[in-house]
Design an enzyme around this catalytic site. Structure first.
Site, PDB file in Angstrom:
ATOM      1  N   LYS A  21     -74.607 -10.704  -3.966  1.00  0.00           N
ATOM      2  CA  LYS A  21     -74.586  -9.278  -4.802  1.00  0.00           C
ATOM      3  C   LYS A  21     -73.617  -8.424  -4.158  1.00  0.00           C
ATOM      4  O   LYS A  21     -73.274  -8.703  -3.061  1.00  0.00           O
ATOM      5  CB  LYS A  21     -75.994  -8.912  -4.762  1.00  0.00           C
ATOM      6  CG  LYS A  21     -76.612  -8.651  -3.404  1.00  0.00           C
ATOM      7  CD  LYS A  21     -78.231  -8.357  -3.641  1.00  0.00           C
ATOM      8  CE  LYS A  21     -78.751  -8.248  -2.161  1.00  0.00           C
ATOM      9  NZ  LYS A  21     -80.230  -8.135  -2.052  1.00  0.00           N
ATOM     10  N   TYR A  58     -60.586  19.358  10.092  1.00  0.00           N
ATOM     11  CA  TYR A  58     -61.404  20.530   9.404  1.00  0.00           C
ATOM     12  C   TYR A  58     -62.770  21.009  10.082  1.00  0.00           C
ATOM     13  O   TYR A  58     -63.252  20.364  10.892  1.00  0.00           O
ATOM     14  CB  TYR A  58     -62.113  19.797   7.739  1.00  0.00           C
ATOM     15  CG  TYR A  58     -61.134  19.557   6.954  1.00  0.00           C
ATOM     16  CD1 TYR A  58     -60.448  20.625   6.196  1.00  0.00           C
ATOM     17  CD2 TYR A  58     -60.977  18.300   6.483  1.00  0.00           C
ATOM     18  CE1 TYR A  58     -59.520  20.277   5.246  1.00  0.00           C
ATOM     19  CE2 TYR A  58     -60.116  17.852   5.217  1.00  0.00           C
ATOM     20  CZ  TYR A  58     -59.441  18.875   4.543  1.00  0.00           C
ATOM     21  OH  TYR A  58     -58.536  18.663   3.537  1.00  0.00           O
TER      22      TYR A  58
HETATM   23  C1  LIG Z   1     -80.712  -9.121  -1.064  1.00  0.00           C
HETATM   24  C2  LIG Z   1     -81.765  -9.868  -1.271  1.00  0.00           C
HETATM   25  C3  LIG Z   1     -81.905 -11.177  -0.623  1.00  0.00           C
HETATM   26  C4  LIG Z   1     -80.874 -11.348   0.908  1.00  0.00           C
HETATM   27  O1  LIG Z   1     -81.262 -10.544   1.825  1.00  0.00           O
HETATM   28  P1  LIG Z   1     -80.549 -10.769   3.466  1.00  0.00           P
HETATM   29  O2  LIG Z   1     -81.461  -9.918   4.093  1.00  0.00           O
HETATM   30  O3  LIG Z   1     -79.187 -10.205   3.243  1.00  0.00           O
HETATM   31  O4  LIG Z   1     -80.745 -12.063   3.524  1.00  0.00           O
HETATM   32  C5  LIG Z   1     -82.605 -12.204  -0.716  1.00  0.00           C
HETATM   33  N1  LIG Z   1     -83.657 -11.994  -1.909  1.00  0.00           N
HETATM   34  C6  LIG Z   1     -83.576 -10.835  -2.706  1.00  0.00           C
HETATM   35  C7  LIG Z   1     -84.397 -10.786  -3.814  1.00  0.00           C
HETATM   36  C8  LIG Z   1     -82.433  -9.787  -2.238  1.00  0.00           C
HETATM   37  O5  LIG Z   1     -82.537  -8.769  -3.266  1.00  0.00           O
END
Ligand SMILES: *Cc1c(COP(=O)(O)O)cnc(C)c1O
Length: 386
Positions: free
Chosen positions: A44, A267
């Site tokens: 993602k 700044y």
């Molecule tokens: C983002 C996510 C993961 C992965 O989590 P990590 O800590 O990056 O391994 C797994 N399951 C769900 C539902 C997520 O949203």
């Protein structure tokens, strides 16, 4: 520095992405899993800022069972990139997106009964595959115990709905001292048993994220959903599990000047030189995701040595003090994140300085920064300006 031909006409700020290292990390995680368990690679948010389309090429069916994303748009991007493993959309999805997801044969993560109702409507005219999410204690996505009767009834009413998997998510699995993970796991087993009594089962279960997987909390035969560990960042607070870092964010010195004591920088004049100082300017700023909270706090690497950020981080520029690196020169590579010589700046180091986590640091590298992917001899550039 060798650079791809596409990079000759670009600002010298980009993120090198070691695609081959990502591939090795996939194999390293897969090799730790018990028999029958397989990896769902979580990609993602553009693969945690790394570049999902390109890295999905590493996700061959022998390495991963599935890729998980959050948005329909992310799934469609991976489809266009010809990802050749099944794609799970964790969601949530809108009512309008559900038929599109189904038509594209994406598996749909189901956060609760309301979305399930829309999915059941879509399943009147076509097959729909779902991963049913259960809330084992996190209080966010997933159905809770008192919703399960309704959930089971909805599923039974839809013959073309296939429950491919039942899953849950851990709230604090990175902390080995917290018993809550074990509690959630037991709770998940109870909820799964409740569903079974209501006639709902699935061929597959998954519950472990990076923290649980790297701690070995994987139930044999279950898949795992691993994100952050695949990118070489820490899943554990104890810091023992790092795989190969995948992103190396670098820029170059574009301006170098000697300033007398008492000269303000940036700044708000928040830094004033206390000695004759050599100040370098870097073509990167908070618009690139170099967080403004790193003003007067961050460090960068030049020739394997650390140099402090001085003054405020601006939208497009950062100033650093290289007085103690006398050989620093115009055009030198400057590493913002990753390794230079024997020194490394980790996303955890940056996160610790600005009060956040490695995840946000990696996702924060903005779309203005081109990603340069290296896989052996193969170099590809992903840039929003291309
Ligand atoms: C983002 C996510 C993961 C992965 O989590 P990590 O800590 O990056 O391994 C797994 N399951 C769900 C539902 C997520 O949203």
């Amino acid at each position: 520095m060798s650079s791809a031909p596409e990079l000759r006409a670009t600002r010298p700020t980009w993120a090198d992405i070691d695609s081959a290292a990502f591939g090795r990390n996939l194999e390293a995680v897969a090799s730790r899993l018990p028999a029958g368990s397989r990896l769902i690679a979580v990609m993602k948010a553009n693969a945690y800022g790394h570049g999902a389309a390109e890295l999905s090429r590493q996700c061959t069916p022998d390495r991963v069972a599935m890729i998980a994303v959050v948005m329909l748009e992310e799934a469609l991007e991976l489809r266009r990139a010809k990802a050749n493993v099944p794609i799970l959309i964790l969601g949530p999805l809108t009512e309008e997106q559900i038929p599109i997801a189904a038509a594209n044969e994406f598996a749909i993560g189901v956060p609760g009964p309301e979305e399930l109702e829309s999915i059941v409507r879509t399943a009147r005219d076509r097959d729909v595959r779902i991963h049913l999410k259960l809330d084992s204690g996190m209080g966010r996505m997933g159905s809770v115990e008192w919703e399960l009767a309704r959930v089971a009834e909805l599923i039974r009413s839809a013959p073309r709905l296939r429950v491919d998997a039942i899953y849950t998510h851990f709230a604090n699995s990175g902390d080995p001292t917290d018993r809550f993970t074990e509690e959630q796991s037991a709770r998940f087993d109870t909820l799964v048993a409740t569903l079974r009594q209501a006639g709902i089962t699935a061929p597959l279960h998954h519950r472990a994220n990076s923290g649980a997987t790297m701690r070995g909390l994987v139930s044999p035969g279950e898949h795992v959903r691993v994100g952050i560990a695949l990118y070489g960042a820490e899943a554990l607070d104890s810091g023992v599990s790092r795989l190969e870092p995948v992103m190396r964010w670098r820029t170059e010195i574009v301006r170098l000047k000697d300033l007398p004591p008492g000269h303000a920088i940036g700044y708000g004049m928040t830094f004033v030189t206390k000695r004759p100082s050599r100040i370098a300017t870097l073509p990167v700023g908070y618009a690139d995701g170099y967080n403004r909270l790193l003003s007067n706090r961050g460090e960068v690497l030049i020739r394997g040595r650390r140099a402090p950020v001085v003054g405020r981080v601006s939208m497009d520029l950062v100033t650093i003090d290289v007085t103690d690196i006398p050989d620093a020169s115009l055009g030198d590579e400057v590493v913002l994140l990753g390794r230079s010589g024997g020194e490394t700046i980790t996303p955890e180091e940056i996160g610790g300085k600005i009060g956040t986590i490695s995840y946000e640091v990696l996702c924060g590298v903005s779309a203005r920064v081109p990603r340069v992917f290296r896989d052996g001899e193969r170099i590809t550039v992903s840039s929003r300006f291309a």
